[in-house]
Motif scaffolding. Structure first.
Motif, PDB file in Angstrom:
ATOM      1  N   GLY A 304       1.261  20.687  -8.919  1.00 60.04           N
ATOM      2  CA  GLY A 304       0.981  20.733 -10.344  1.00 60.04           C
ATOM      3  C   GLY A 304       1.279  19.416 -11.036  1.00 60.04           C
ATOM      4  N   GLY A 305       2.014  19.505 -12.138  1.00 64.98           N
ATOM      5  CA  GLY A 305       2.326  18.319 -12.920  1.00 64.98           C
ATOM      6  C   GLY A 305       3.254  17.344 -12.220  1.00 64.98           C
ATOM      7  N   THR A 308       1.862  13.589  -9.768  1.00 64.94           N
ATOM      8  CA  THR A 308       1.865  12.173 -10.164  1.00 64.94           C
ATOM      9  C   THR A 308       3.233  11.545  -9.945  1.00 64.94           C
ATOM     10  OG1 THR A 308       0.169  12.635 -11.834  1.00 64.94           O
ATOM     11  CG2 THR A 308       1.398  10.565 -12.043  1.00 64.94           C
TER      12      THR A 308
END
Length: 501
Positions: A304-305, A308
């Motif tokens: 998910g987030g 990155t």
């Protein structure tokens, strides 16, 4: 009078012997390209190298230090006769170099007072014969002829090494008029088995051993990997990549050392490749462990987030690790000053500490979620995984402490014959942890059982209760009766819970 007669003398001795001292040179062919002399006490000197050499009298495997095209250059201002001395001594005989008059400041060169007290020759290096061999330390005198700006050592002159030890070579002059002198040429240091420095020579056989271990692990893993191909998880694809990179790294290290041993210089191409492969393997291993700790593929289909952030940390770690390894292994380690090497070590150490904290924080949350879901099989795997990580971290901390102790208590590198173990341990530890991960997540018929179950619900191992939703032709949602373990909830509570789901 020895170097160790007082704390100040001890510091002087350490500085004198370890001028190259960020670490010993890893090139058995030491090249000097107009290297300048520097002032130390009342002498002007240049370190020519320091290596562990094993003794041998075998005619085809002699231990030698050879001088090739060694030329000394002086400035136009020093046109008179001058003397340069080449000193070769074993670290154990370091107290035989230099002297002190009346217990005062230690001198490398003989002064008028020392000439009276110790019988040395004024203007020359003080050298006392070794107790074990009167022909050591070796002192070679090279004279500048009047009006000559250069002089040289007889080409291909060899010094035979008949005793195993850590040997140091220095070019020294006591003449202040020669303080601007420079030296060019090279010295060749050879052990009985080849050109590898004594302290890293055992690593060549070690990497053969590690290559065999990785090959065995690779064969077993690939057998299971192919056998259960239809059930292989993405996580197991990543593990396959780590094993392959490990095998490549160990093989390339052997090739690098074999070339080094036969030629006396490191192959820049192979060395660059192997340190890059090693940096990729270490980065991928850390990202893999972090992702597993977050429950990737088990509790969540993606990061998910966090994707990155994980990728950013991975790229940063790769760059830091790559720069450190290139600085340490490509070329001679003497090319990197002490502060410069620390500059490369600190980012890697900081990132490792940060990743360890992140991994255990994520692992703790994952264990709590698995326990709440009562998924005993997955919970058991993750508990074993967390125990293996804990043991690895504890072993790493203990070994770092030992490594610091080892280096702090051996300033003159006299325990060079066992120094290779410091490097070897980290490869063994990484391989052991990889074996544990391979054991816990080995491809099998039940591999999909550990995978993320989408949002249809996840079966528990302790009970058969499950919550299912199915869509009616009209689009309404009917709730399938759910067997609850405690049996105390009301029908209304069940309906509300189903709507929340």
């Amino acid at each position: 009078m020895g170097f160790g007669s007082s704390p100040m003398d001890q510091c002087c001795a350490i500085f004198f012997i370890l001028l190259t001292a960020v670490g010993l040179s890893q090139a058995s062919i030491h090249i000097y390209d107009q290297n300048p002399f520097r002032e130390v006490g009342n002498a002007y000197l240049l370190s020519g190298g320091s290596e562990g050499i094993a003794a041998s009298d075998h005619p085809h495997g002699r231990s030698i230090i050879r001088f090739d095209n060694i030329t000394f250059w002086r400035s136009n201002n020093a046109a008179n006769v001058g003397l340069v001395q080449v000193i070769i001594f074993e670290a154990a005989d370091r107290d035989n170099i230099g002297g002190s008059a009346y217990g005062g400041q230690r001198s490398i060169c003989c002064t008028s007072d020392l000439a009276k007290l110790e019988g040395c020759k004024q203007g020359e290096v003080i050298s006392t014969p070794s107790a074990s061999d009167k022909n050591w330390p070796v002192v070679l005198n090279i004279y500048f002829k009047e009006n000559m700006l250069s002089t040289h050592i007889k080409n291909s002159k060899e010094v035979n090494i008949k005793k195993t030890g850590m040997y140091n070579l220095f070019f020294i002059t006591c003449d202040p008029k020669l303080k601007a002198m420079k030296v060019s040429g090279r010295t060749v240091w050879r052990n009985p088995s080849g050109y590898l420095p004594g302290r890293i020579a055992p690593l060549m056989k070690f990497y053969v051993f590690m290559s065999i271990l990785y090959a065995i692990l690779c064969a077993v893993w690939v057998f299971q990997y192919v056998r259960y191909w239809n059930d292989v998880l993405l996580l197991q694809h990543c593990i396959t990549s780590v094993i392959a990179l490990g095998l490549l790294e160990m093989t390339f290290w052997y090739l690098d050392y074999a070339y080094f041993n036969s030629t006396g210089t490191r192959p820049i191409g192979i060395t660059t490749w192997v340190v890059t492969i090693g940096a990729v393997r270490r980065t991928l291993s850390r990202i893999l462990i972090l992702s597993v700790s977050m429950g990737y593929g088990v509790l969540r289909p993606t990061l998910g987030g966090l994707t990155t952030k994980v990728l950013l940390v991975g790229v940063t770690y790769f760059l830091a690790s790559e720069m450190l390894n290139i600085a340490e292994y490509v070329g001679s380690i003497n090319d990197v000053a002490g502060r410069a090497r620390v500059f490369f070590v600190l980012p890697v150490a900081f990132l490792d500490a940060f990743l360890i904290l992140w991994i255990f924080t994520s692992l703790s949350k994952t264990l709590e979620q698995l326990q709440a879901k009562r998924s005993s099989t997955r919970l058991d795997i993750y508990r074993k995984f967390s125990n293996a990580l804990a043991v690895t971290v504890i072993a790493s901390v203990v070994w770092i402490g030992y490594e610091v102790y080892f280096k702090a208590t051996d300033p003159f590198n006299e325990r060079w014959q066992s120094a290779w173990i410091i490097t070897a341990f980290w490869d063994i530890l990484a391989f052991a942890l990889l074996c544990v991960i391979c054991y816990l997540w080995a491809p099998s018929q039940s591999s999909q059982r550990y995978a993320y179950m989408d949002n249809k619900g996840e079966e528990t191992d302790d009970e058969e209760a499950e919550s299912l939703c199915r869509e009616t032709p009209k689009g309404s949602i009917g709730l399938v009766e759910q067997d609850r373990k405690d049996g105390e909830a009301s029908d209304q509570e069940e309906a509300e819970e189903g709507k929340r789901e």
